[in-house]
Design a protein around this motif. Structure first.
Motif, PDB file in Angstrom:
ATOM      1  N   MET A 164     -14.505  -9.316 -49.409  1.00  0.00           N
ATOM      2  CA  MET A 164     -13.276  -9.164 -48.449  1.00  0.00           C
ATOM      3  C   MET A 164     -12.165  -9.549 -49.179  1.00  0.00           C
ATOM      4  O   MET A 164     -10.958  -8.556 -49.058  1.00  0.00           O
ATOM      5  N   PRO A 165     -11.826 -10.315 -50.089  1.00  0.00           N
ATOM      6  CA  PRO A 165     -10.707 -10.473 -50.815  1.00  0.00           C
ATOM      7  C   PRO A 165     -10.427  -9.275 -51.696  1.00  0.00           C
ATOM      8  O   PRO A 165      -9.207  -8.634 -51.952  1.00  0.00           O
ATOM      9  N   ILE A 166     -11.363  -8.697 -52.353  1.00  0.00           N
ATOM     10  CA  ILE A 166     -11.372  -7.404 -53.037  1.00  0.00           C
ATOM     11  C   ILE A 166     -11.037  -6.309 -52.142  1.00  0.00           C
ATOM     12  O   ILE A 166     -10.133  -5.530 -52.547  1.00  0.00           O
ATOM     13  N   CYS A 167     -11.349  -6.024 -50.974  1.00  0.00           N
ATOM     14  CA  CYS A 167     -11.051  -5.174 -49.982  1.00  0.00           C
ATOM     15  C   CYS A 167      -9.526  -5.149 -49.831  1.00  0.00           C
ATOM     16  O   CYS A 167      -8.836  -4.257 -49.672  1.00  0.00           O
ATOM     17  N   ILE A 168      -9.165  -6.595 -49.607  1.00  0.00           N
ATOM     18  CA  ILE A 168      -7.547  -6.743 -49.309  1.00  0.00           C
ATOM     19  C   ILE A 168      -6.691  -6.211 -50.394  1.00  0.00           C
ATOM     20  O   ILE A 168      -5.750  -5.389 -50.638  1.00  0.00           O
ATOM     21  N   GLY A 169      -7.448  -6.567 -51.669  1.00  0.00           N
ATOM     22  CA  GLY A 169      -6.446  -6.423 -52.785  1.00  0.00           C
ATOM     23  C   GLY A 169      -6.653  -4.546 -53.079  1.00  0.00           C
ATOM     24  O   GLY A 169      -5.446  -4.381 -53.524  1.00  0.00           O
ATOM     25  N   ALA A 170      -7.756  -4.234 -52.792  1.00  0.00           N
ATOM     26  CA  ALA A 170      -7.867  -2.604 -52.887  1.00  0.00           C
ATOM     27  C   ALA A 170      -6.651  -1.854 -51.915  1.00  0.00           C
ATOM     28  O   ALA A 170      -6.299  -0.886 -52.260  1.00  0.00           O
ATOM     29  N   SER A 171      -6.429  -2.530 -50.864  1.00  0.00           N
ATOM     30  CA  SER A 171      -5.398  -1.948 -49.917  1.00  0.00           C
ATOM     31  C   SER A 171      -4.025  -2.337 -50.156  1.00  0.00           C
ATOM     32  O   SER A 171      -3.254  -1.996 -49.407  1.00  0.00           O
ATOM     33  N   TRP A 172      -3.742  -3.112 -51.185  1.00  0.00           N
ATOM     34  CA  TRP A 172      -2.487  -3.802 -51.413  1.00  0.00           C
ATOM     35  C   TRP A 172      -1.357  -2.647 -51.582  1.00  0.00           C
ATOM     36  O   TRP A 172      -0.306  -2.962 -50.950  1.00  0.00           O
ATOM     37  N   GLU A 173      -1.682  -1.592 -52.246  1.00  0.00           N
ATOM     38  CA  GLU A 173      -0.685  -0.829 -52.520  1.00  0.00           C
ATOM     39  C   GLU A 173      -0.835   0.544 -51.685  1.00  0.00           C
ATOM     40  O   GLU A 173       0.065   1.261 -51.496  1.00  0.00           O
ATOM     41  N   SER A 174      -2.172   0.754 -51.564  1.00  0.00           N
ATOM     42  CA  SER A 174      -2.337   2.097 -50.948  1.00  0.00           C
ATOM     43  C   SER A 174      -2.168   2.298 -49.462  1.00  0.00           C
ATOM     44  O   SER A 174      -1.985   3.319 -48.845  1.00  0.00           O
ATOM     45  N   ILE A 175      -2.289   1.163 -48.800  1.00  0.00           N
ATOM     46  CA  ILE A 175      -1.782   1.051 -47.402  1.00  0.00           C
ATOM     47  C   ILE A 175      -0.373   0.737 -47.148  1.00  0.00           C
ATOM     48  O   ILE A 175       0.214  -0.559 -47.613  1.00  0.00           O
ATOM     49  N   LYS A 176       0.502   1.756 -46.641  1.00  0.00           N
ATOM     50  CA  LYS A 176       1.893   1.256 -46.601  1.00  0.00           C
ATOM     51  C   LYS A 176       2.341   1.232 -45.139  1.00  0.00           C
ATOM     52  O   LYS A 176       3.273   0.537 -44.826  1.00  0.00           O
ATOM     53  N   GLU A 177       1.521   1.919 -44.289  1.00  0.00           N
ATOM     54  CA  GLU A 177       2.012   1.866 -42.922  1.00  0.00           C
ATOM     55  C   GLU A 177       1.078   0.985 -42.040  1.00  0.00           C
ATOM     56  O   GLU A 177       0.000   0.930 -42.283  1.00  0.00           O
ATOM     57  N   ARG A 178       1.684   0.557 -41.018  1.00  0.00           N
ATOM     58  CA  ARG A 178       1.065  -0.300 -40.226  1.00  0.00           C
ATOM     59  C   ARG A 178       0.218  -1.411 -40.677  1.00  0.00           C
ATOM     60  O   ARG A 178      -0.879  -1.724 -40.636  1.00  0.00           O
ATOM     61  N   VAL A 179       0.902  -2.219 -41.936  1.00  0.00           N
ATOM     62  CA  VAL A 179       0.162  -3.036 -42.682  1.00  0.00           C
ATOM     63  C   VAL A 179      -0.459  -4.121 -41.819  1.00  0.00           C
ATOM     64  O   VAL A 179      -1.705  -4.727 -42.001  1.00  0.00           O
ATOM     65  N   GLY A 180       0.255  -4.728 -40.871  1.00  0.00           N
ATOM     66  CA  GLY A 180      -0.047  -5.975 -40.137  1.00  0.00           C
ATOM     67  C   GLY A 180      -1.284  -5.803 -39.339  1.00  0.00           C
ATOM     68  O   GLY A 180      -2.365  -6.306 -39.331  1.00  0.00           O
ATOM     69  N   GLU A 181      -1.454  -4.555 -38.706  1.00  0.00           N
ATOM     70  CA  GLU A 181      -2.614  -4.119 -37.918  1.00  0.00           C
ATOM     71  C   GLU A 181      -3.775  -4.021 -38.640  1.00  0.00           C
ATOM     72  O   GLU A 181      -4.801  -4.156 -38.353  1.00  0.00           O
ATOM     73  N   TYR A 182      -3.381  -3.190 -40.039  1.00  0.00           N
ATOM     74  CA  TYR A 182      -4.640  -2.962 -40.796  1.00  0.00           C
ATOM     75  C   TYR A 182      -5.263  -4.513 -41.213  1.00  0.00           C
ATOM     76  O   TYR A 182      -6.522  -4.300 -41.226  1.00  0.00           O
ATOM     77  N   MET A 183      -4.473  -5.185 -41.621  1.00  0.00           N
ATOM     78  CA  MET A 183      -5.003  -6.609 -42.217  1.00  0.00           C
ATOM     79  C   MET A 183      -5.740  -7.229 -41.017  1.00  0.00           C
ATOM     80  O   MET A 183      -6.879  -7.743 -41.144  1.00  0.00           O
ATOM     81  N   ALA A 184      -5.423  -7.215 -39.861  1.00  0.00           N
ATOM     82  CA  ALA A 184      -5.636  -7.883 -38.641  1.00  0.00           C
ATOM     83  C   ALA A 184      -7.218  -7.029 -38.524  1.00  0.00           C
ATOM     84  O   ALA A 184      -8.048  -7.825 -38.077  1.00  0.00           O
ATOM     85  N   LEU A 205      -6.475   1.254 -66.279  1.00  0.00           N
ATOM     86  CA  LEU A 205      -6.508   0.423 -64.990  1.00  0.00           C
ATOM     87  C   LEU A 205      -5.305  -0.759 -64.858  1.00  0.00           C
ATOM     88  O   LEU A 205      -5.011  -1.183 -65.957  1.00  0.00           O
ATOM     89  N   SER A 206      -4.622  -1.067 -63.816  1.00  0.00           N
ATOM     90  CA  SER A 206      -3.631  -1.945 -63.851  1.00  0.00           C
ATOM     91  C   SER A 206      -4.237  -3.398 -63.864  1.00  0.00           C
ATOM     92  O   SER A 206      -5.494  -3.616 -63.564  1.00  0.00           O
ATOM     93  N   ALA A 207      -3.509  -4.391 -63.865  1.00  0.00           N
ATOM     94  CA  ALA A 207      -3.981  -5.699 -63.920  1.00  0.00           C
ATOM     95  C   ALA A 207      -4.760  -6.238 -62.627  1.00  0.00           C
ATOM     96  O   ALA A 207      -5.759  -6.488 -62.333  1.00  0.00           O
ATOM     97  N   ARG A 208      -3.973  -5.483 -61.334  1.00  0.00           N
ATOM     98  CA  ARG A 208      -4.643  -5.793 -60.069  1.00  0.00           C
ATOM     99  C   ARG A 208      -5.974  -5.062 -59.988  1.00  0.00           C
ATOM    100  O   ARG A 208      -6.827  -5.680 -59.489  1.00  0.00           O
ATOM    101  N   GLU A 209      -6.127  -3.697 -60.509  1.00  0.00           N
ATOM    102  CA  GLU A 209      -7.332  -3.053 -60.461  1.00  0.00           C
ATOM    103  C   GLU A 209      -8.352  -3.798 -61.333  1.00  0.00           C
ATOM    104  O   GLU A 209      -9.665  -3.884 -60.622  1.00  0.00           O
ATOM    105  N   MET A 210      -8.167  -4.254 -62.349  1.00  0.00           N
ATOM    106  CA  MET A 210      -8.952  -5.134 -63.060  1.00  0.00           C
ATOM    107  C   MET A 210      -9.436  -6.360 -62.580  1.00  0.00           C
ATOM    108  O   MET A 210     -10.568  -6.505 -62.351  1.00  0.00           O
ATOM    109  N   ALA A 211      -8.642  -6.826 -61.831  1.00  0.00           N
ATOM    110  CA  ALA A 211      -8.845  -8.010 -61.134  1.00  0.00           C
ATOM    111  C   ALA A 211      -9.699  -7.933 -59.952  1.00  0.00           C
ATOM    112  O   ALA A 211     -10.610  -8.722 -59.515  1.00  0.00           O
ATOM    113  N   LEU A 212      -9.883  -6.565 -59.345  1.00  0.00           N
ATOM    114  CA  LEU A 212     -10.918  -6.283 -58.390  1.00  0.00           C
ATOM    115  C   LEU A 212     -12.124  -6.233 -58.830  1.00  0.00           C
ATOM    116  O   LEU A 212     -13.161  -6.494 -58.364  1.00  0.00           O
ATOM    117  N   LEU A 213     -12.034  -5.253 -59.828  1.00  0.00           N
ATOM    118  CA  LEU A 213     -13.343  -4.730 -60.458  1.00  0.00           C
ATOM    119  C   LEU A 213     -14.182  -5.695 -61.218  1.00  0.00           C
ATOM    120  O   LEU A 213     -15.526  -5.877 -61.199  1.00  0.00           O
TER     121      LEU A 213
END
Lengths: 484, 516
Positions: free
Chosen positions: B93-113, B443-451
């Motif tokens: 789950m934290p990895i999923c949230i991290g993976a959506s960190w930059e790619s999801i820009k619209e309706r972020v609140g609903e997405y995270m919910a 890979l960025s630092a964020r992507e490294m941290a996910l993989l």
């Protein structure tokens, strides 16, 4: 016969009829200005009747109920329970109406008065233990409903809805009366328990036709397939608060009435009515689901959804056990909440000038323009579809549980599989609101009262609704037990 | 109450639920942060769960039970199998949230919910000890997933979301009727009691089929797998990760928790069906994967093939097969999740999933190529990675039952190597021909941290699988003991060392010891 007791038992109806007549006079002298006052007084009267119905339902000294007026009317847990639901729906329909009519014409004082009279009729329907009281209650309700449907008299669609309702409703009443007269002819009485004693063993053709015609007349009133044709037209044409009322209160009354007629009067003829109810239930589920798919008008869609839900309700009746009836009653509570909620959401669909919108496409992208409204509507849609964890699932769960307990596995399997067809159009509404680009048609911000009611009803169908199970389950069980 | 003296499972469901509701009212950045913090806290709670889990203790631990809904109870509790799957959930789950960190820009609140609500349901499904509670949570997952695919998905998202919703719903509704019947027959909705209740064999047949309809769709088994490629391709990266990583495991978990122990006789009776469908799936979907042009579709088809190995292992009716199947489930959760993340990484840069648009990535993205290589190898089942342990064990278990089925299943491993290596070659090797690909940063630092955490887990499971097998051993033992009475006669018999004349009956014992 103790008249004092009879009068006490019929108090909810007495309060409503007396206040209805007084308010009619007030309306006659007070004119249009008095409309708001009359609404408030009508709500007060409904609360008064609810208090008595609640007392009858919960006070242990009334546990076994009693007959009034020489077994024409019965006060029992079942009737009181249905009345509470009816009064609740009527109160909500009264609260939401003034704002709607103000936006689209004028609010007339006849509206609350007619609602009161319809409610008296419904009270009689659910308490009737005699074909005569049944018919009088039904007609009082229907006649008020015909007028209510066409209450915006300069609106073509509203008038058309009223006329259609009247013509088809009269046809159904005719069938019902003919059935009643046949049953009366063979049983020698209009009293339910006498009929039950008379109609035992294999039925001759005469009473059989009578029973079938009575059921056909009742199927019309609950808008079950194949007597559902009026529903979409009337629901679409009638003003939305009236539609909300039609879809909730009279439906509860008609279903409760059907249950009482079947269990009390035709209880011995299980094999006769059961096959009819099974057919009607499955046909309603399937047709209600399939026909709704192509609808472009949200009110027509909800009309088919109501037909679909009636099918599920009838599965509980088909089981024919106390468990099945109690499941139906629980389902009815949830049904009333979901239906009122979704119709109030429809009322909120207004453009900038406050004109009502009804097409599905105007809901597009509602999640962006009015997120709270979209979420509430989504709750109602998934709940009507019976998808857990929303509370609508619980109603379906209970009726299917009862059907399985009664050994009707094929009915349960077909019914639940058909519910998937229905899910299609409910998720279509969600898709339109959440996935599509915003149409920006619904820009009117809601009114406080309506928003508050929507919020309350949406909370009730949310997973929080499950917390009410320990409170409501014993009540529905007692109410259902009153019939057996 | 339990070894921790507080209802940790309810807390693990309540916390994300609360966070999900709050997320709806938050702005984009606050919602991201809250979701990340919540999922990390849940991961910590998951670790607490694992550390305090008493291996060899009672079968059901952390048990909670509140009779609050009349017909069913709020009953939670886990055994080792549930715990490992809950760990998988809270890890991803934290990895999923991290993976959506930059790619999801619209309706972020609903997405995270939606994701947090998904997490509530997944933990609940694995922890539910009441059959109706299980059903409600199992079905409820449709709503957030429908929204995730439909709102934040690709161009053809509406079709995919409808298909996902209706397919899975149709599969599950009949299961509800079966559950209602079972509860009326057994008089309880308590899963541990039902696990030891013997249903009449003729009833089992119907019940098994009803459950099979649901779990086969969820799993997904051939031929009801077609929703999966559509859903995967259209879902956002994190949606694919959670779908492949955890949601598919619900099907396997269902077989493990319901079909096998509750209906052993019917399971034996339908072995031919499961084996037949799984064999087709292994070969057919592998071949289909071989010709895919879309990376996500390729991985989706490979999921179907891997899940077929799971069903084969589960229905081997022996310890190796079932333990192997569970390890495949865990391993596939990590590996396919990681592969979808890998696709997401390059999709975020070039916005296409077409394999031919890439090539030569090992030149300009060496770190990416290395990690992608590791997950490719793990997917193939290279020794030293998690994939090997599970597949090897399942096939060993299967071999004891039917060597011909094993033969077919093993070709799936070879084909798997074929399509994965072919994919890797086309993406990572070769010349850098496209200019836009040449410009892609590593890979960025964020992507490294996910993989990186997934890579570590994959290696850990490959090198020292005992950490993951110890908690499930006792529970698999209980399951095998329960279904042993219906176990099929294997076609593999040990010829060597059999004593011909046996006056003392020793060889009978030896024979039983070897073939079961």
């Amino acid at each position: 016969m103790d008249y004092r007791l009879s009068l006490i038992f019929t108090l909810p109806e007495i309060i409503l009829s007396v206040s209805g007549m007084i308010l009619l006079l007030v309306a006659a002298w007070g004119g249009l200005k008095s409309a708001r006052l009359i609404s408030i007084l009508a709500v007060v009267a409904l609360f008064g009747s609810s208090a008595y119905a609640f007392e009858f339902l919960t006070n242990p000294s009334f546990e076994f109920g009693g007959d009034a007026f020489y077994s024409l009317y019965r006060m029992d847990g079942f009737g009181s329970f249905a009345k509470l639901l009816i009064y609740f729906a009527a109160i909500v329909s009264l609260i939401i109406a003034p704002r709607f009519f103000k936006d689209s014409g004028s609010y007339r004082p006849e509206y609350p008065v007619l609602i009161l009279f319809a409610t008296v009729g419904m009270g009689m329907m659910v308490s009737a233990v005699d074909m005569m009281t049944l018919y009088i209650g039904l007609e009082l309700n229907s006649l008020s409903a015909y007028v209510l449907a066409s209450i915006i008299r300069n609106d073509v669609r509203s008038s058309e809805a009223g006329l259609k309702y009247f013509v088809l409703g009269s046809l159904a009443s005719g069938m019902l009366l003919f059935g009643i007269s046949l049953v009366y002819g063979f049983a020698g009485s209009t009293n339910f328990s006498v009929i039950a004693d008379a109609l035992t063993g294999d039925l001759a053709t005469g009473p059989l036709i009578g029973v079938v015609l009575v059921l056909a007349g009742l199927a019309f009133k609950i808008s079950a397939v194949p007597f559902h044709m009026w529903t979409p037209d009337v629901y679409e044409g009638a003003p939305t608060p009236v539609t909300a009322f039609f879809a909730s209160a009279p439906k509860v009354a008609a279903i409760a009435l059907t249950v009482r007629v079947i269990i009390d009067a035709f209880g011995e003829q299980t094999s006769t009515w059961q096959q009819i109810i099974v057919f009607v239930a499955l046909a309603s589920i399937v047709l209600g689901a399939v026909a709704a798919i192509g609808q472009q008008n949200i009110k027509r869609l909800l009309a088919y959804s109501s037909i679909n839900n009636v099918g599920f309700l009838l599965i509980g009746l088909a089981a024919g056990t106390a468990q099945g009836i109690s499941a139906m009653l629980f389902y009815l509570i949830i049904y009333v909440v979901m239906t009122l909620g979704s119709f109030i959401c429809v009322m909120e669909m207004r453009d900038a000038e406050g004109k009502p919108l009804e097409s599905l496409s105007s809901l597009s992208g509602l999640a962006k323009t009015r997120p709270a409204l979209a979420w509430a509507m989504m709750f109602f849609m998934f709940s009507l579809a019976g998808i857990p964890p929303l509370f609508g699932f619980w109603g379906k769960f209970l009726v299917f549980d009862a059907a399985v307990a009664a050994g009707m596995l094929p009915l349960a399997v077909i019914g639940i599989a058909a519910s998937v067809i229905g899910a299609f159009y409910y998720i279509k509404v969600v898709k339109i609101m959440f996935f599509d680009e915003a149409a920006n048609e619904i820009v009117h911000t809601g009114h406080k009262t309506e928003n508050a009611i929507i919020a309350i009803l949406a909370t009730a169908v949310s997973p929080l609704g499950y917390l009410t199970i320990p409170l409501l389950a014993p009540v529905t069980a007692t109410a259902a037990q009153a019939l057996f | 109450m339990n070894q921790l003296d507080f209802p940790i499972l309810s807390l693990m469901m309540g916390l994300p639920m609360l966070a999900a509701i709050i997320c709806l009212f938050l702005g984009a950045h606050a919602a991201r942060l809250l979701a990340l913090v919540t999922t990390l806290v849940l991961f910590v709670l998951g670790v607490v769960l694992w550390v305090n889990y008493d291996i060899g203790g009672p079968q059901w631990q952390y048990v909670e039970r509140v009779e609050m809904f009349g017909n069913f109870a709020w009953a939670l509790g886990i055994d080792g199998i549930s715990m490992m799957l809950i760990m998988l959930t809270v890890f991803l789950m934290p990895i999923c949230i991290g993976a959506s960190w930059e790619s999801i820009k619209e309706r972020v609140g609903e997405y995270m919910a939606a994701f947090l609500f998904m997490e509530v349901l997944m933990i609940g499904v694995f922890a539910a000890q009441d059959i109706f509670l299980f059903y409600i949570l199992f079905e409820a997952g449709l709503i957030p997933m429908y929204l995730i695919i439909g709102i934040w998905g690709g161009t053809n998202r509406i079709y995919a979301s409808y298909k996902f919703f209706l397919y899975t719903l149709l599969g599950s509704v009949v299961m509800l009727i079966a559950m209602l019947w079972m509860v009326q027959d057994a008089g309880t909705s308590d899963i541990p009691t039902l696990l030891n209740y013997d249903f009449a064999p003729e009833a089992q047949t119907w019940l098994w089929l009803a459950f099979f309809a649901s779990f086969a769709v969820k799993m997904p088994m051939w031929p009801v797998h077609t929703w999966l490629p559509d859903a995967h391709v259209q879902a956002p990266t994190a949606g694919s990760v959670i779908l492949a990583g955890v949601l598919l495991k619900m099907g396997g978990y269902g077989f493990l928790r319901f079909s096998l122990p509750m209906f052993p006789e019917a399971s034996e009776q339908f072995i031919w069906l499961v084996f037949g469908l799984s064999m087709v799936a292994v070969v057919y979907t592998s071949l289909v994967a071989l010709v895919q042009q879309d990376m996500k579709k390729l991985i989706a088809y490979s999921s179907v093939a891997h899940m077929a190995i799971v069903t084969l292992g589960l229905f081997a009716f022996n310890r190796q097969g079932i333990e192997g199947a569970i390890i495949v489930m865990l391993s596939h959760g990590l590996v396919s999740g990681a592969l979808f993340l890998c696709v997401g990484v390059i999709y975020d840069r070039l916005h296409t999933r077409e394999i031919d648009r890439y090539g030569g990535l090992s030149i300009n993205m060496p770190k990416y190529a290395l990690l992608f290589m590791l997950f490719t190898m793990a997917s193939i089942g290279l020794p030293g990675t998690s994939g090997f342990v599970g597949e090897f064990l399942s096939l060993v278990g299967l071999y004891k039952v039917n060597s011909w089925v094993t033969l077919v299943a093993t070709t799936g491993i070879i084909l798997g190597a074929g399509y994965m290596l072919y994919l890797y070659r086309r993406v990572a090797f070769g010349e850098l021909v496209h200019d836009d690909v040449k410009a892609m940063p590593d890979l960025s630092a964020r992507e490294m941290a996910l993989l990186a955490p997934i890579a570590a887990a994959v290696m850990w499971m490959g090198v020292y699988p005992e950490s993951f097998m110890a908690p499930i051993r006792g529970d698999v033992g209980a399951l095998v003991a329960r279904i042993d009475r219906a176990a099929p006669e294997g076609d593999a018999h040990l010829k060597m060392g059999q004593v011909k004349a046996a006056p003392n009956g020793l060889e009978v014992e030896a024979d039983q010891g070897e073939s079961h």
